[in-house]
Design a protein around this motif. Sequence first.
Motif, PDB file in Angstrom:
ATOM      1  N   GLY A  42       0.796  -1.215   0.000  1.00  0.00           N
ATOM      2  CA  GLY A  42       0.000   0.000   0.000  1.00  0.00           C
ATOM      3  C   GLY A  42       0.832   1.269   0.000  1.00  0.00           C
ATOM      4  O   GLY A  42       2.023   1.253  -0.339  1.00  0.00           O
ATOM      5  N   ARG A  43       0.182   2.373   0.401  1.00  0.00           N
ATOM      6  CA  ARG A  43       0.850   3.676   0.438  1.00  0.00           C
ATOM      7  C   ARG A  43       0.266   4.509   1.566  1.00  0.00           C
ATOM      8  O   ARG A  43      -0.859   4.283   2.004  1.00  0.00           O
ATOM      9  CB  ARG A  43       0.722   4.400  -0.897  1.00  0.00           C
ATOM     10  CG  ARG A  43      -0.698   4.722  -1.288  1.00  0.00           C
ATOM     11  CD  ARG A  43      -0.706   5.421  -2.655  1.00  0.00           C
ATOM     12  NE  ARG A  43      -2.037   5.799  -3.052  1.00  0.00           N
ATOM     13  CZ  ARG A  43      -2.673   5.336  -4.107  1.00  0.00           C
ATOM     14  NH1 ARG A  43      -2.093   4.448  -4.885  1.00  0.00           N
ATOM     15  NH2 ARG A  43      -3.873   5.751  -4.406  1.00  0.00           N
ATOM     16  N   SER A  44       1.050   5.483   2.026  1.00  0.00           N
ATOM     17  CA  SER A  44       0.587   6.355   3.107  1.00  0.00           C
ATOM     18  C   SER A  44       1.034   7.787   2.854  1.00  0.00           C
ATOM     19  O   SER A  44       1.999   8.033   2.117  1.00  0.00           O
ATOM     20  CB  SER A  44       1.133   5.873   4.450  1.00  0.00           C
ATOM     21  OG  SER A  44       2.540   6.015   4.489  1.00  0.00           O
ATOM     22  N   TYR A  61       5.463   4.488  -0.317  1.00  0.00           N
ATOM     23  CA  TYR A  61       4.870   3.471  -1.181  1.00  0.00           C
ATOM     24  C   TYR A  61       5.633   2.172  -0.964  1.00  0.00           C
ATOM     25  O   TYR A  61       6.870   2.170  -1.018  1.00  0.00           O
ATOM     26  CB  TYR A  61       5.001   3.851  -2.660  1.00  0.00           C
ATOM     27  CG  TYR A  61       4.032   4.900  -3.125  1.00  0.00           C
ATOM     28  CD1 TYR A  61       2.954   4.557  -3.935  1.00  0.00           C
ATOM     29  CD2 TYR A  61       4.191   6.226  -2.771  1.00  0.00           C
ATOM     30  CE1 TYR A  61       2.067   5.525  -4.370  1.00  0.00           C
ATOM     31  CE2 TYR A  61       3.308   7.199  -3.194  1.00  0.00           C
ATOM     32  CZ  TYR A  61       2.243   6.834  -3.996  1.00  0.00           C
ATOM     33  OH  TYR A  61       1.364   7.790  -4.421  1.00  0.00           O
ATOM     34  N   ASN A  67       0.263   4.471  -8.519  1.00  0.00           N
ATOM     35  CA  ASN A  67      -1.004   5.194  -8.574  1.00  0.00           C
ATOM     36  C   ASN A  67      -1.468   5.219 -10.026  1.00  0.00           C
ATOM     37  O   ASN A  67      -0.771   4.737 -10.914  1.00  0.00           O
ATOM     38  CB  ASN A  67      -0.886   6.602  -7.963  1.00  0.00           C
ATOM     39  CG  ASN A  67       0.133   7.480  -8.648  1.00  0.00           C
ATOM     40  OD1 ASN A  67       0.658   7.169  -9.708  1.00  0.00           O
ATOM     41  ND2 ASN A  67       0.428   8.598  -8.033  1.00  0.00           N
ATOM     42  N   ASP A 150      -8.169   7.845  -2.940  1.00  0.00           N
ATOM     43  CA  ASP A 150      -8.307   6.528  -2.315  1.00  0.00           C
ATOM     44  C   ASP A 150      -9.167   5.581  -3.142  1.00  0.00           C
ATOM     45  O   ASP A 150      -9.709   4.605  -2.629  1.00  0.00           O
ATOM     46  CB  ASP A 150      -8.873   6.662  -0.904  1.00  0.00           C
ATOM     47  CG  ASP A 150     -10.249   7.299  -0.884  1.00  0.00           C
ATOM     48  OD1 ASP A 150     -10.733   7.758  -1.947  1.00  0.00           O
ATOM     49  OD2 ASP A 150     -10.849   7.349   0.200  1.00  0.00           O
ATOM     50  N   ASN A 154      -7.321   4.814  -8.779  1.00  0.00           N
ATOM     51  CA  ASN A 154      -6.014   5.354  -8.404  1.00  0.00           C
ATOM     52  C   ASN A 154      -5.135   4.278  -7.756  1.00  0.00           C
ATOM     53  O   ASN A 154      -4.126   4.578  -7.130  1.00  0.00           O
ATOM     54  CB  ASN A 154      -6.153   6.562  -7.478  1.00  0.00           C
ATOM     55  CG  ASN A 154      -4.902   7.414  -7.460  1.00  0.00           C
ATOM     56  OD1 ASN A 154      -4.218   7.558  -8.464  1.00  0.00           O
ATOM     57  ND2 ASN A 154      -4.600   7.981  -6.309  1.00  0.00           N
ATOM     58  N   ARG A 156      -5.503   2.209  -5.224  1.00  0.00           N
ATOM     59  CA  ARG A 156      -5.411   2.140  -3.761  1.00  0.00           C
ATOM     60  C   ARG A 156      -5.596   0.694  -3.329  1.00  0.00           C
ATOM     61  O   ARG A 156      -6.497   0.003  -3.800  1.00  0.00           O
ATOM     62  CB  ARG A 156      -6.483   3.016  -3.131  1.00  0.00           C
ATOM     63  CG  ARG A 156      -6.519   2.975  -1.636  1.00  0.00           C
ATOM     64  CD  ARG A 156      -5.255   3.485  -0.995  1.00  0.00           C
ATOM     65  NE  ARG A 156      -5.464   4.810  -0.470  1.00  0.00           N
ATOM     66  CZ  ARG A 156      -4.517   5.549   0.037  1.00  0.00           C
ATOM     67  NH1 ARG A 156      -3.289   5.107   0.072  1.00  0.00           N
ATOM     68  NH2 ARG A 156      -4.767   6.731   0.496  1.00  0.00           N
TER      69      ARG A 156
END
Length: 168
Positions: A42-44, A61, A67, A150, A154, A156
Amino acid sequence: MSKPATDQDDSTRKHDITRAGAQATAKKPAFFKLRAQMLEKGRSNTALARTENMWATLKVYASGGENGLHTHPNEDHTFIVLQGSARYYDADSGHTYFGKHEGIMLPAGAYYWFEATSKEPLVLVRIGCRVGREDASGRLNIRGETMPGDSKENKRVPVVVRDGEFFE
């Protein structure tokens, strides 16, 4: 005898300093640290600082994270790689590789997407700046439709953290 135009008398200088001091105290600087949880999947986004027209975010990432193709029509922004590497793509599928201490500047309206290419998590600083008076938080897909950050479009995915591992 007149004074040169560049000279100021003491009372004018004191007035300018006082006025500048009042303006300086009305706005305060924001201090921040670059610290974020490392990810397995995932990503933050970690908000670092914000003004009315500019903001800074620390992004992480996981390896292979990406994305979707999009643009920010009312925001200039830049990404600077602090750890890992990425491949940035434009709307025509042209691509460029970026590694540690390299970056990209994206003017408002430029379409792009990227993927994390390193085995280690990709850590980026993202700095954005409003262009014009419109809301700068908008993101559009290639069809010109709203594309939430989100969203599945994209790319997510659920976040899985690496316990005890931080970027600092």
